[in-house]
Design a protein around this motif. Sequence first.
Motif, mmCIF file in Angstrom:
data_model
loop_
_atom_site.group_PDB
_atom_site.id
_atom_site.type_symbol
_atom_site.label_atom_id
_atom_site.label_comp_id
_atom_site.label_asym_id
_atom_site.label_seq_id
_atom_site.Cartn_x
_atom_site.Cartn_y
_atom_site.Cartn_z
ATOM 1 N N LEU A 153 0.828 -1.200 0.000
ATOM 2 C CA LEU A 153 0.000 0.000 0.000
ATOM 3 C C LEU A 153 0.865 1.255 0.000
ATOM 4 O O LEU A 153 1.990 1.247 0.509
ATOM 5 C CB LEU A 153 -0.926 0.006 1.215
ATOM 6 N N SER A 166 -2.109 5.756 1.885
ATOM 7 C CA SER A 166 -3.295 4.909 1.870
ATOM 8 C C SER A 166 -3.974 4.895 3.239
ATOM 9 O O SER A 166 -3.308 4.958 4.276
ATOM 10 C CB SER A 166 -2.895 3.487 1.473
ATOM 11 N N THR A 167 -5.297 4.820 3.246
ATOM 12 C CA THR A 167 -6.072 4.688 4.479
ATOM 13 C C THR A 167 -7.061 3.537 4.297
ATOM 14 O O THR A 167 -7.380 3.152 3.163
ATOM 15 C CB THR A 167 -6.842 5.977 4.801
ATOM 16 N N PRO A 168 -7.584 2.987 5.405
ATOM 17 C CA PRO A 168 -8.584 1.916 5.265
ATOM 18 C C PRO A 168 -9.799 2.353 4.468
ATOM 19 O O PRO A 168 -10.401 1.548 3.745
ATOM 20 C CB PRO A 168 -8.952 1.609 6.726
ATOM 21 N N PRO A 214 -8.056 2.976 0.222
ATOM 22 C CA PRO A 214 -6.795 2.252 -0.013
ATOM 23 C C PRO A 214 -6.168 2.614 -1.351
ATOM 24 O O PRO A 214 -6.862 2.729 -2.364
ATOM 25 C CB PRO A 214 -7.233 0.774 0.016
ATOM 26 N N VAL A 237 -5.947 -1.326 -6.625
ATOM 27 C CA VAL A 237 -6.320 -2.043 -5.405
ATOM 28 C C VAL A 237 -7.611 -2.817 -5.622
ATOM 29 O O VAL A 237 -7.722 -4.000 -5.268
ATOM 30 C CB VAL A 237 -6.456 -1.064 -4.218
ATOM 31 N N GLN A 247 -8.159 -7.216 -5.997
ATOM 32 C CA GLN A 247 -8.744 -7.867 -4.829
ATOM 33 C C GLN A 247 -9.121 -9.339 -5.061
ATOM 34 O O GLN A 247 -8.928 -10.185 -4.186
ATOM 35 C CB GLN A 247 -9.967 -7.091 -4.338
ATOM 36 N N THR A 290 0.699 -7.427 0.558
ATOM 37 C CA THR A 290 -0.487 -8.250 0.333
ATOM 38 C C THR A 290 -0.149 -9.266 -0.748
ATOM 39 O O THR A 290 0.098 -8.890 -1.903
ATOM 40 C CB THR A 290 -1.672 -7.384 -0.128
#
Length: 558
Positions: free
Chosen positions: A216, A220-222, A225, A258, A262, A304
């Motif tokens: 990330l 980036s933030t939750p 992202p 992102v 996924q 990730t």
Amino acid sequence: MDLPVMPPVQPMLAKSVKGIPDPAKHGGLLFEPKWDGFRALVFRDGDEVELASRNTKPLTRYFPEVVEAVKASLPERCVVDGEIFVAIGDRLEFERLQERIHPADSRVQMLAEKTPAGFVAFDLLALGDESLVDQPFEVRRARLEEALAGVVPPIHLTRTTGDPAEAERWFSSFEGAGLDGVVAKPLGAPYTPNGRTMLKIKHERTADVVVAGYRLHKTSTPEHPLLGSLLLGLYADGRLQHIGVSASFTAKRRAELVEELQPLVCSDLSEHPWGEWSEWAIANPDRVPGTQSRWSAGKDLSFTPLRPERVVEVGYDHMEGNRFRHTAQFKRWRPDRDPESCGYEQLEEVVSYDLAEVLGGLSGSRGPGQDYAVGMSEPTTYDVVLLVEQPLSAEDAAQVRSLHGDVEDPVRYHVLLPVEDAAARVESAMGSIAASEVLASPALVMDSQDIAEVQRELLERARTDCDGCVSKLKGQGADVSGEVVSAEPIEALAAKVAEVRAAEAIILTRKHVIAEFFHVDWTSRARRKIGVPILHLLEHENFDEQSEHYGGEGVTGL
């Protein structure tokens, strides 16, 4: 220091162009090899010498041998633009050059002898009391050749040519010696600090690589992202090897990637091609297999993992070992490619070229009988540094040795055992007594002689314990050395890891439950500071019994 051109000065820069440019379109050009090192401006005023980096930061303390060479070869008063480099055998080695930026003076001095650096000059900003920055490059080059006519290694004057065909030959052949391309300089241009008035021609290649994960972005933030970089791999002998990253995306594209990736997220690392490192990765949550560098210490390297099902075409300039030398450029997805078909054989193999041949064409290059060996390659070993608190038991030694049973290279262990500081120990003990209001009696006051005696006892005990560690590992057939260190433990560990270029470090704490809580900071700080895998070994005796007493739960093994 009092020169006509004084630091700080930002060096003149170059803009990228495709192909060797036509001199006639630029009012005449002079071509030079593009050196792969640290850009440096040298300021000399008699015995005063300063080396400044591209961003004007001081480099002087990191290259004492270059400072001495400057005093021996360069004019008494001058300002020279050039490049600091390190070569091993017949190639420039940028990674060895990076090792020189180290906080410990002892480490700097050792590397100055073991892998000494050289300096190649390519521009002259001042000579004596005269500033040359406003003079055209044609004049500055002529003055540079005159001023450096008598230089000797490790100081060199870069070679030049006005022939585009010769520059094309350099571009094709010099890469094999570790050079980075070709630079073209307009003959009529003055020296423009921080101005991109030069032209650089670098190698451009493409490769189809497998996307195996992502990191990330730092912003980036939750809630929003953003992808920071793609982790790339190539197959070799059936194994997916990490080869580099691709990281240049717009904010919009980072968010799209992102979401796009996924469906490929692999929640169980054991199902990933890098899953064989899963235990190690759990012990090192901020480290990723195949991506380590001592220069990444302190950065969040968590990633990730993705199922390796997508292939991307990337652009790159050249390789450093089995990895991309710089960040790769995302070109396009390749849905037509089978990931397992993406191997190293697709990469262009650069024909080797002796660096001495490049240097041999320079004014001030090595003379008859002079060996330009600025470092020699050593036999490969797998070095492991152990930071321990007490003598190893036979079981401890066997456990440590078992960790490296599959390592192909010879394993060499370096044991560090910290000796406690007597004054701090006494101060802590006295503070505990006062805090508990037991007694603050004059009888408990210890003078400097008492503390010195305690220190001697602690040092003797530490030496005995260190010898015991070495003995136990030798009993397991290990190649091992040991030393007692008085420096702060993690500082000592970091310095030793850098000194021996260790492949990993192990922290072995005392066998009691308090140790896990007391020394968790050791491990977390080591992971932030040291760019190699860190293992924290805890093997508690009677752990369940102690854990119950302290209200904790049992912990076993690594």
